[in-house]
Design an enzyme around this catalytic site. Sequence first.
Site: not given
Length: 563
Positions: A168, A235, A265, A269, A301
Amino acid sequence: MKKQALFPGIRKPESGRSTGSGLARLLPIFCIVLLLAGCGYGTADMAERTEETVSQGEDVTKRTEWEIVIPDDNYRNYYEIFVSSFYDSDGDGTGDLNGVAQKLDYIQDMGFTGIWLMPVMPSPTYHKYDVTDYCAVDERYGTTEDFRRLAEDCRERNIRLIIDMPINHTSSEHPWFQAACEYLAGLAAGEEITGETCPYAEYYHFSREQENENYYPVTGTEWYYEGVFWSGMPDLNLKNEAVRGELEKAASFWIELGAEGFRMDAVMHYEENDTAFNTEVLRWLYDYCLQQNPDFYMVSEVWAGEKTIADYYGSGTPSLFNFDLADAEGKLIKAARGKYSAESLADAMLLYQEDFSAQNSGWIDAPFLTNHDMGRTANALISDENDVKMAGGLLLTMGGSPFVYYGEEIGMRSKGTKDENKRLSMYWSDTDEMGQTLDPPGADEGIGSAFGSVEEQLLDETSILNYYRRALRLRNENPEIARGTAEKVEALCNEQQAVILKTWEDSSIAIVYNISDEEAEIDLKEGGLEEREIRGNLTLNGEEIVRMQDVLCMPGQSVCILK
Ligand code: CA
């Protein structure tokens, strides 16, 4: 295949330690009487099983061991390792890859068949979720050759090794981000970014506006960048083809070194609240990895409720962590402390099956109690040893691939909400400092443990560790637990007890739960289970589960497998 004794080389429990009720102590005697009388256990599978007599104080208890064959598939019992806090091979106080390799005997003997390593790539932080190079091993953890050797050791033991893949964001110290910021600093006022001049400027989300509170200024420029977690984690722009090319290169790098799966992970997002895009990213990377290893595994996740997790199964990737079950207020820990009914837990299993399989028929649930972002189970259960065991027993009889965070098998403690306090050094021994790691910098001192070290617990057959070991063994002996299609035996489900049938290929078992503290008598005829025999059991301190005619007598907080 090696057959192991249930408690090889283990001494008797300390006298004076409670091992259950009067009935529980009498049960083994009933058991033997029933065996002598020729009822109770059947004989069909006798040829396959070995029996041994274990002396437990005055009781003489028959134990059954089954041969274990681990199918060559992605249903695994995963052990999550924070490398830094696990085992230190070179005495610098930081755990490392060679340290993990030195503990493979322990991991394998526990019954784990998979390992998830939290990030191992170079990073400026202790936790390493902000990467500065996707194609290298952090030098504090070792070398790429160390990783290759660890992967080979795992493969030889039929342990699947998967690694954390935090894509991410990168570290703000990643050369890509540094180059982009340097380029932006050189732009004239009002000049737009051109990817031809600096491709890295398109690797992240730069904007002249501070679009929301997740945007931080690029020092010395009029630009801002997105960093959803914090300013040190810009990001990545996962829509950018060049970024994807870099990540494909990273995937190939790790697959070539021997990683057999990725833990993805912070998937929610990638683009905030954009499930369609985020599932597409998962699908793209998974497909890429499958081309190189048709058995490649991926677990992601998505820290969200059951319905959102179901949506992410639409990615076609095999596993999503089951956050609905996890953490202090999740269904497993609540059931273990008597705040969630056995029947509701059975209903939840069926709900997952219905909703997740509707999105991906090849789904593999990924249940867990806690991870590195959560308080420990022992904290949630105020160090009640029986409840801690029960939580582990519930987890390890769920379908799919359960994940156990290192230290949960000895009931380690955490403290408060500070992350460092959830990632403390593994408590191996009070007497032997070999391999002992330091706690993460910033962790509080003196958190200690409510229960003994690994060394102590290995020697105590009633320890949490040996309970986990029995549970993992039961799981490995009965592949239907992980892989079977679940059905509820309605007539035998209530507040305190539940029965789930699991059918896999041409075999079926019944998992019988008594989650209450009290003994339970379960009439097998009521559930149409009277033809089945006891195949295995999981009790707090080695109490037996006994069948008297068609009634199953189960001690408090126990699980029985019928076949
Ligand atoms: Ca070290």
